[in-house]
Design a protein around this motif. Structure first.
Motif, PDB file in Angstrom:
ATOM      1  N   ILE A  61       0.511  -0.693  -0.344  1.00 16.39           N
ATOM      2  CA  ILE A  61      -0.122   0.147  -0.153  1.00 16.39           C
ATOM      3  C   ILE A  61       0.900   1.174   0.093  1.00 16.39           C
ATOM      4  O   ILE A  61       0.734   2.295  -0.571  1.00 16.39           O
ATOM      5  CB  ILE A  61      -1.117   0.119   1.390  1.00 16.39           C
ATOM      6  CG1 ILE A  61      -1.092  -1.672   1.388  1.00 16.39           C
ATOM      7  CG2 ILE A  61      -1.323   1.268   1.452  1.00 16.39           C
ATOM      8  CD1 ILE A  61      -2.541  -1.447   2.421  1.00 16.39           C
ATOM      9  N   GLY A  62       1.816   1.323   1.030  1.00 12.86           N
ATOM     10  CA  GLY A  62       2.930   2.289   0.996  1.00 12.86           C
ATOM     11  C   GLY A  62       3.601   2.672  -1.065  1.00 12.86           C
ATOM     12  O   GLY A  62       3.663   4.276  -0.430  1.00 12.86           O
ATOM     13  N   THR A  63       4.007   1.379  -0.948  1.00  6.82           N
ATOM     14  CA  THR A  63       4.680   2.200  -1.791  1.00  6.82           C
ATOM     15  C   THR A  63       3.455   2.418  -3.376  1.00  6.82           C
ATOM     16  O   THR A  63       4.193   3.364  -4.233  1.00  6.82           O
ATOM     17  CB  THR A  63       4.955   0.636  -3.156  1.00  6.82           C
ATOM     18  OG1 THR A  63       5.619  -0.355  -1.966  1.00  6.82           O
ATOM     19  CG2 THR A  63       6.306   0.817  -3.807  1.00  6.82           C
ATOM     20  N   ASN A  64       2.455   1.691  -3.809  1.00  9.14           N
ATOM     21  CA  ASN A  64       1.247   1.981  -4.544  1.00  9.14           C
ATOM     22  C   ASN A  64       1.102   3.909  -3.899  1.00  9.14           C
ATOM     23  O   ASN A  64       0.678   4.578  -5.172  1.00  9.14           O
ATOM     24  CB  ASN A  64       0.265   1.059  -4.267  1.00  9.14           C
ATOM     25  CG  ASN A  64      -1.150   1.517  -5.244  1.00  9.14           C
ATOM     26  OD1 ASN A  64      -1.241   2.478  -5.630  1.00  9.14           O
ATOM     27  ND2 ASN A  64      -1.594   0.460  -5.252  1.00  9.14           N
ATOM     28  N   LEU A  65       0.835   4.572  -3.237  1.00  6.29           N
ATOM     29  CA  LEU A  65       0.495   5.360  -2.433  1.00  6.29           C
ATOM     30  C   LEU A  65       2.092   6.678  -2.616  1.00  6.29           C
ATOM     31  O   LEU A  65       1.434   7.947  -1.887  1.00  6.29           O
ATOM     32  CB  LEU A  65      -0.267   5.038  -1.694  1.00  6.29           C
ATOM     33  CG  LEU A  65      -1.880   4.943  -1.483  1.00  6.29           C
ATOM     34  CD1 LEU A  65      -2.098   5.123  -0.001  1.00  6.29           C
ATOM     35  CD2 LEU A  65      -2.624   5.178  -2.625  1.00  6.29           C
ATOM     36  N   ASN A  66       2.498   6.145  -2.381  1.00  6.42           N
ATOM     37  CA  ASN A  66       4.078   6.782  -2.202  1.00  6.42           C
ATOM     38  C   ASN A  66       3.738   7.653  -0.605  1.00  6.42           C
ATOM     39  O   ASN A  66       3.943   8.345  -0.685  1.00  6.42           O
ATOM     40  CB  ASN A  66       4.240   7.787  -3.024  1.00  6.42           C
ATOM     41  CG  ASN A  66       5.211   8.387  -3.255  1.00  6.42           C
ATOM     42  OD1 ASN A  66       6.589   7.911  -2.908  1.00  6.42           O
ATOM     43  ND2 ASN A  66       5.605   9.839  -3.964  1.00  6.42           N
ATOM     44  N   GLN A  67       3.716   6.653   0.194  1.00  4.56           N
ATOM     45  CA  GLN A  67       4.143   6.996   1.410  1.00  4.56           C
ATOM     46  C   GLN A  67       4.726   6.150   2.555  1.00  4.56           C
ATOM     47  O   GLN A  67       4.470   5.080   2.333  1.00  4.56           O
ATOM     48  CB  GLN A  67       2.096   6.442   1.944  1.00  4.56           C
ATOM     49  CG  GLN A  67       1.186   7.621   1.505  1.00  4.56           C
ATOM     50  CD  GLN A  67       1.320   9.276   1.902  1.00  4.56           C
ATOM     51  OE1 GLN A  67       0.638  10.486   1.408  1.00  4.56           O
ATOM     52  NE2 GLN A  67       1.819   9.409   2.560  1.00  4.56           N
ATOM     53  N   PRO A  68       5.088   6.363   3.364  1.00  6.29           N
ATOM     54  CA  PRO A  68       6.426   5.595   3.997  1.00  6.29           C
ATOM     55  C   PRO A  68       5.249   4.959   5.037  1.00  6.29           C
ATOM     56  O   PRO A  68       4.028   5.109   5.211  1.00  6.29           O
ATOM     57  CB  PRO A  68       7.112   6.749   4.836  1.00  6.29           C
ATOM     58  CG  PRO A  68       6.539   8.743   4.930  1.00  6.29           C
ATOM     59  CD  PRO A  68       5.088   8.041   3.945  1.00  6.29           C
ATOM     60  N   VAL A  69       5.888   3.649   5.205  1.00  7.89           N
ATOM     61  CA  VAL A  69       5.670   2.667   6.160  1.00  7.89           C
ATOM     62  C   VAL A  69       6.504   3.239   7.423  1.00  7.89           C
ATOM     63  O   VAL A  69       7.838   2.930   7.782  1.00  7.89           O
ATOM     64  CB  VAL A  69       5.644   1.200   5.689  1.00  7.89           C
ATOM     65  CG1 VAL A  69       5.482   0.406   6.074  1.00  7.89           C
ATOM     66  CG2 VAL A  69       4.614   1.446   3.721  1.00  7.89           C
ATOM     67  N   ILE A  70       6.001   2.719   9.237  1.00 12.57           N
ATOM     68  CA  ILE A  70       6.598   2.562   9.480  1.00 12.57           C
ATOM     69  C   ILE A  70       6.680   0.461   9.771  1.00 12.57           C
ATOM     70  O   ILE A  70       5.290   0.243  10.328  1.00 12.57           O
ATOM     71  CB  ILE A  70       5.448   3.124  10.375  1.00 12.57           C
ATOM     72  CG1 ILE A  70       5.965   4.690  10.701  1.00 12.57           C
ATOM     73  CG2 ILE A  70       5.561   3.242  12.158  1.00 12.57           C
ATOM     74  CD1 ILE A  70       6.324   5.296  11.957  1.00 12.57           C
ATOM     75  N   PHE A  71       7.403   0.553  10.543  1.00 12.82           N
ATOM     76  CA  PHE A  71       7.635  -1.208  10.910  1.00 12.82           C
ATOM     77  C   PHE A  71       7.419  -0.740  12.590  1.00 12.82           C
ATOM     78  O   PHE A  71       7.749  -0.280  13.651  1.00 12.82           O
ATOM     79  CB  PHE A  71       8.678  -1.559  10.549  1.00 12.82           C
ATOM     80  CG  PHE A  71       9.438  -2.692  11.589  1.00 12.82           C
ATOM     81  CD1 PHE A  71       7.982  -3.599  10.701  1.00 12.82           C
ATOM     82  CD2 PHE A  71       9.725  -2.892  12.385  1.00 12.82           C
ATOM     83  CE1 PHE A  71       8.827  -5.421  10.920  1.00 12.82           C
ATOM     84  CE2 PHE A  71       9.881  -4.435  13.080  1.00 12.82           C
ATOM     85  CZ  PHE A  71       9.810  -5.543  12.390  1.00 12.82           C
ATOM     86  N   ASP A  72       6.418  -2.118  12.815  1.00  8.27           N
ATOM     87  CA  ASP A  72       5.957  -2.077  14.536  1.00  8.27           C
ATOM     88  C   ASP A  72       6.269  -3.496  15.078  1.00  8.27           C
ATOM     89  O   ASP A  72       6.175  -4.734  14.171  1.00  8.27           O
ATOM     90  CB  ASP A  72       4.877  -1.853  14.804  1.00  8.27           C
ATOM     91  CG  ASP A  72       4.607  -2.044  16.009  1.00  8.27           C
ATOM     92  OD1 ASP A  72       4.024  -1.090  16.803  1.00  8.27           O
ATOM     93  OD2 ASP A  72       4.283  -3.133  17.212  1.00  8.27           O
ATOM     94  N   ASN A  73       7.448  -3.715  15.680  1.00 10.94           N
ATOM     95  CA  ASN A  73       8.139  -5.682  15.787  1.00 10.94           C
ATOM     96  C   ASN A  73       7.302  -5.912  16.324  1.00 10.94           C
ATOM     97  O   ASN A  73       6.927  -7.289  15.536  1.00 10.94           O
ATOM     98  CB  ASN A  73       9.568  -4.709  15.984  1.00 10.94           C
ATOM     99  CG  ASN A  73       9.171  -4.814  17.862  1.00 10.94           C
ATOM    100  OD1 ASN A  73       8.988  -3.785  18.489  1.00 10.94           O
ATOM    101  ND2 ASN A  73      10.061  -5.393  18.952  1.00 10.94           N
TER     102      ASN A  73
ATOM    103  N   TYR B 142       8.807   0.623  18.389  1.00  8.29           N
ATOM    104  CA  TYR B 142      10.181  -0.226  19.013  1.00  8.29           C
ATOM    105  C   TYR B 142       8.894  -1.281  20.718  1.00  8.29           C
ATOM    106  O   TYR B 142       8.890  -0.011  21.493  1.00  8.29           O
ATOM    107  CB  TYR B 142      11.084  -0.741  19.333  1.00  8.29           C
ATOM    108  CG  TYR B 142      11.892  -1.571  19.870  1.00  8.29           C
ATOM    109  CD1 TYR B 142      12.298  -3.104  18.748  1.00  8.29           C
ATOM    110  CD2 TYR B 142      11.739  -1.663  21.331  1.00  8.29           C
ATOM    111  CE1 TYR B 142      12.587  -3.714  19.898  1.00  8.29           C
ATOM    112  CE2 TYR B 142      12.498  -2.973  22.296  1.00  8.29           C
ATOM    113  CZ  TYR B 142      12.604  -3.787  21.434  1.00  8.29           C
ATOM    114  OH  TYR B 142      13.319  -5.099  22.086  1.00  8.29           O
ATOM    115  N   SER B 143       8.506  -2.777  20.410  1.00  2.00           N
ATOM    116  CA  SER B 143       7.423  -2.134  22.387  1.00  2.00           C
ATOM    117  C   SER B 143       7.863  -4.405  22.646  1.00  2.00           C
ATOM    118  O   SER B 143       8.746  -4.575  21.134  1.00  2.00           O
ATOM    119  CB  SER B 143       5.905  -2.411  21.725  1.00  2.00           C
ATOM    120  OG  SER B 143       5.360  -3.238  20.945  1.00  2.00           O
TER     121      SER B 143
END
Length: 398
Positions: A170-182, A218-219
């Motif tokens: 989705i992020g690539t498609n919309l050109n929006q950054p993605v936050i990774f949550d571990n 991170y959590s």
DNA sequence: TGACGTCAAGATCCG
DNA sequence: CGGATCTTGACGTCA
């Protein structure tokens, strides 16, 4: 409550909240905390038509003053609308409210006069038995967002519906950054073969210059509670293993944890390039009575640990702290710590306060009241007699 | 219908 | 009255 949402109440609450956030930012600056999540509730009913107060204009100068502090201190703030902001809903009303809510978040951050690297974090929403269609709806509803929202928007993987693969798509498609949550990735992963670092690197590609540094969440799991529940504190050994294996450290790591600032300071102290035992002595001054209460052995151990002034045994220090705080309360320790703290007041308290303290103290010894009562009484005295050392103490938090 | 997340504030009850 | 404990809320999805 919504029935109390008249202009006078709203005005008072907003004024109060701005005052609190101002103090919190001062605290962050003092403690070198550079990442901070601003509550969506800063403006009550911020995106509800019931709030007709022109708060942006009314508090313009307060917002700008706070914004200036954020900018000059190099702090990065963010906001995170919760699970009830659903952009891909079937219900048009829900979608409209989600858009209004995102607009509110953007307006609030704009009011501070801060740049587009200060982000709004959003989850994708519901699945409705058809993920493909739900994603499609998210993408098409995204088009209705204001530019002011889009420039701040970052998308995050969640714990049950949308995993990191979905997000990268989705992020690539919309050109929006993605936050990774571990932690979300741990309990809702798309590919167990790939480790956290792989996904962090993939997400890195979605961050553009104007977004600022890549950011991750991170959590750690609270082992006692249900899957996905955040731990009370960040266990430092587990964190350091994660951190040491991070290839690129030029990123912001937002901690999601119950004891918030305590863990933030812990992780900052543990990852500093330039360090000084004075930082640990400062931490010790705050933890001291909490540790004395929980575990006399660890109290002695830490004092010994900090003796060599050229050393910086930060990990051992926090291992002691974590170990002690996990222990069960026992009355002997609580009595000992309470008497130490009472020592600050024994010569300055009024007769009435002395009586009050020892009455409560006896009642505690006879198990008629809990230690919380003693502590809240001591806390009131600390405020009254302006005992700065005690006012900074974590003793009153545990 | 309740769980989910969140947690301070409010309500209520007790001695 | 102080203190302990329970309930509540602005929101939407899912089982």
């Amino acid at each position: 409550m919504i029935k109390n949402a008249n202009e006078e109440n709203l005005y008072d609450i907003i004024a109060h909240n701005l005052c609190v956030i101002d103090n919190t930012i001062d605290y962050n600056i003092k403690n070198n905390i550079k990442l901070f999540r601003i509550s969506s509730d800063l403006i009550p009913f911020g995106s509800n038509p019931i709030n007709t107060l022109p708060w942006i204009e009314l508090f313009k100068s307060e917002f700008l003053d706070i914004g200036k502090k954020i900018l000059t201190s190099g702090m990065r703030v963010s906001m995170h609308p919760g699970q009830y902001t659903v952009l891909n809903s079937f219900d048009e009303g829900v979608v409209k409210r989600a858009i209004d809510d995102l607009n509110y978040h953007a307006l609030l951050l704009d009011s501070f006069g801060i740049g587009s690297d200060h982000k709004i974090v959003l989850h994708i929403g519901g699945v409705y038995n058809d993920k493909k269609a739900a994603v499609k709806r998210f993408i098409s509803n995204y088009q209705y967002l204001e530019q002011s929202v889009k420039k701040r928007l970052v998308l995050e993987n969640d714990d049950k519906s949308y995993n990191i693969c979905d997000l990268l798509e989705i992020g690539t498609n919309l050109n929006q950054p993605v936050i990774f949550d571990n932690l979300h990735n741990k309990i809702n992963s798309c590919d167990k073969e790939k480790n956290d670092y792989y996904w962090i690197n993939e997400c890195r590609k979605t961050w553009r210059e104007k977004d600022g540094q890549q950011k991750i969440h991170y959590s750690q799991q609270d082992c006692e509670k249900s899957r996905g529940a955040h731990s009370n504190t960040i266990r430092i050994n587990e964190f350091m293993e994660f951190y040491n294996n991070l290839e690129m450290k030029d990123m912001d790591i937002m901690l999601e944890v119950k004891d918030k600032n305590l863990s933030a300071i812990k992780c900052i102290n543990s990852t500093l390039k330039k360090n000084d035992i004075k930082l640990l002595e400062l931490e010790w001054s705050k933890y001291k009575y909490a540790i004395l209460e929980k575990s006399h052995i660890d109290y002695i151990g830490i004092r010994k640990l900090l003796q060599n002034k050229n050393d910086y045994p930060v990990i051992q220090f926090y291992n002691f702290i974590e170990n002690a705080l996990e222990k069960q309360n026992d009355m002997g320790g609580s009595i000992n710590a309470a008497l130490h703290v009472w020592g600050y007041f024994k010569d300055i308290a009024t007769i009435k306060e002395k009586d009050n303290f020892f009455n409560k103290f006896d009642a505690y010894k006879q198990e008629k009241i809990s230690i919380k009562i003693i502590k809240s009484f001591l806390w009131k005295l600390a405020i009254k007699y302006e005992q700065i050392y005690l006012l900074e103490s974590y003793y009153f938090l545990f």
